[in-house]
Design a protein around this motif. Structure first.
Motif, mmCIF file in Angstrom:
data_model
loop_
_atom_site.group_PDB
_atom_site.id
_atom_site.type_symbol
_atom_site.label_atom_id
_atom_site.label_comp_id
_atom_site.label_asym_id
_atom_site.label_seq_id
_atom_site.Cartn_x
_atom_site.Cartn_y
_atom_site.Cartn_z
ATOM 1 N N GLN A 131 55.181 97.727 46.123
ATOM 2 C CA GLN A 131 55.412 97.775 47.565
ATOM 3 C C GLN A 131 55.742 99.201 47.974
ATOM 4 N N GLN A 132 55.147 99.627 49.069
ATOM 5 C CA GLN A 132 55.361 100.975 49.585
ATOM 6 C C GLN A 132 55.547 100.886 51.097
ATOM 7 N N ASP A 133 56.692 101.366 51.554
ATOM 8 C CA ASP A 133 57.012 101.288 52.989
ATOM 9 C C ASP A 133 56.891 99.861 53.514
ATOM 10 N N GLY A 134 57.328 98.916 52.687
ATOM 11 C CA GLY A 134 57.310 97.518 53.104
ATOM 12 C C GLY A 134 55.959 96.843 53.028
ATOM 13 N N GLN A 135 54.940 97.557 52.530
ATOM 14 C CA GLN A 135 53.592 97.002 52.440
ATOM 15 C C GLN A 135 53.204 96.774 50.983
ATOM 16 N N ALA A 136 52.550 95.647 50.731
ATOM 17 C CA ALA A 136 52.053 95.363 49.385
ATOM 18 C C ALA A 136 50.832 96.223 49.106
ATOM 19 N N ARG A 137 50.854 96.907 47.970
ATOM 20 C CA ARG A 137 49.755 97.799 47.606
ATOM 21 C C ARG A 137 49.389 97.603 46.137
ATOM 22 N N GLY A 138 48.254 98.183 45.746
ATOM 23 C CA GLY A 138 47.830 98.139 44.357
ATOM 24 C C GLY A 138 46.488 97.451 44.184
ATOM 25 N N VAL A 139 45.811 97.772 43.087
ATOM 26 C CA VAL A 139 44.478 97.211 42.873
ATOM 27 C C VAL A 139 44.530 95.699 42.675
ATOM 28 N N ASP A 140 45.582 95.190 42.028
ATOM 29 C CA ASP A 140 45.678 93.741 41.862
ATOM 30 C C ASP A 140 45.968 93.046 43.191
ATOM 31 N N VAL A 141 46.773 93.680 44.020
ATOM 32 C CA VAL A 141 47.055 93.116 45.344
ATOM 33 C C VAL A 141 45.771 93.038 46.164
ATOM 34 N N GLU A 142 44.984 94.115 46.144
ATOM 35 C CA GLU A 142 43.742 94.123 46.929
ATOM 36 C C GLU A 142 42.702 93.178 46.341
ATOM 37 N N LEU A 143 42.678 93.051 45.013
ATOM 38 C CA LEU A 143 41.782 92.066 44.398
ATOM 39 C C LEU A 143 42.189 90.659 44.812
ATOM 40 N N ALA A 144 43.485 90.379 44.781
ATOM 41 C CA ALA A 144 43.972 89.061 45.194
ATOM 42 C C ALA A 144 43.576 88.767 46.640
ATOM 43 N N ARG A 145 43.679 89.775 47.488
ATOM 44 C CA ARG A 145 43.319 89.592 48.900
ATOM 45 C C ARG A 145 41.824 89.324 49.045
ATOM 46 N N ALA A 146 41.008 90.043 48.269
ATOM 47 C CA ALA A 146 39.564 89.851 48.335
ATOM 48 C C ALA A 146 39.166 88.465 47.832
#
Length: 303
Positions: A54-69
């Motif tokens: 988490q960065q500035d209250g936002q979820a980030r990272g390649v696994d986070v974006e893969l999960a979203r996709a």
């Protein structure tokens, strides 16, 4: 010791365990229930940049974006479950896939990311000769991972082999595979130059301050720190590591063994992301090298 005494001890132990409070297994959502809810619950590791953080209250990272996709591909909203890593992967699979943690009894994930896609691990036995992970299906390899050394060319121009660390200090995360490896290889000759840090970010800070000339960590973590540093004098070394054992492995996903329908649906969406190059683009946005898992490398060679 006499068999009768051993039997008595075993019975007493069984009675003691039976008296403990029962931790009820959390309910596993079937695929139809997941679709009906409109939400896909995905477990990712907590504070594990560049994969999930988490960065500035936002979820980030390649696994986070893969999960979203993946959630988008199934027409679902994403709900992240942040998983502090346990002592062993078995613990994490138990706490987030098939039973639930006693502090979070109703927080089972539908799928967990960053699980080794490895046949030996999947069929590993426990001390009783039973399958340790028989309630889990591991599937969907999406990335090949490996260990990597980065070095500061101002103090160490190249790394022809790890033997160079007899003269040059190298930083590693405490209690990590690189720590155990570098402290024992070559009969411990490198251990005098080994510096330990609480995390990979701190190892890079140590290299920046001149405490060490190189660091060793997961390739993704090294790539991420190099991306943040944006220093042309920091370079990747391409080495094999003698007597290290498993140096390259594939990363995939896990679901409860009763939820294979979800696994099939996720695999279909994942394959689209890989074959269309979208996953490689996602990794590149974080400054990471992307290497196809073995399943897709084998397919390319067959063509």
């Amino acid at each position: 010791m006499r068999p009768s005494v051993l039997l008595l001890r075993a019975l007493l132990a069984a009675l003691w365990l039976a008296a403990l409070p029962v931790h009820a297994q959390a309910p596993v959502r079937e695929y139809d229930s997941i679709v009906e809810s409109g939400v896909l619950r995905v477990a990712v590791y907590q504070d594990f940049a560049p994969y999930s953080f988490q960065q500035d209250g936002q979820a980030r990272g390649v696994d986070v974006e893969l999960a979203r996709a993946l959630a988008d591909g199934l027409g679902l909203e994403l709900a992240l479950i942040w998983a502090p890593p346990g002592e062993k992967l078995d613990d994490d699979l138990r706490d987030y896939i098939w039973r639930g943690h006693y502090l979070r009894p109703h927080e089972l994930a539908d799928v967990m990311l960053r699980v080794p896609y490895d046949r030996d691990f999947a069929y590993m036995s426990n001390e009783f000769g039973e399958l340790a992970n028989d309630l889990v299906v591991m599937f969907g390899p999406y990335q090949r991972e490996r260990w990597l050394v980065a070095h500061d060319r101002r103090r160490l121009k190249q790394v022809p082999s790890v033997a160079v660390f007899q003269q040059h200090p190298i930083g590693v995360e405490v209690d990590s595979v690189p720590s155990f490896y570098l402290s024992s290889v070559f009969d411990g000759l490198l251990s005098r130059q080994l510096h330990h840090y609480p995390n990979v970010r701190a190892t890079f800070a140590g290299m920046k301050q001149g405490e060490v000339d190189a660091v060793m960590a997961l390739r993704g973590e090294v790539d991420w720190q190099l991306h943040l540093a944006a220093d042309p004098e920091l370079a990747r070394a391409q080495n094999a590591y003698p007597k290290m054992g498993k140096q390259v492995w594939d990363i995939g996903m896990a679901v409860h063994q009763s939820n294979r329908q979800l696994a099939y649906a996720l695999e279909e969406k994942l394959e689209e992301l890989i074959l269309e190059g979208k996953l490689k683009e996602l990794y590149a946005r974080y400054g990471l090298q992307y290497e196809l898992p073995g399943l897709y490398q084998d397919a390319e060679q067959d063509e």
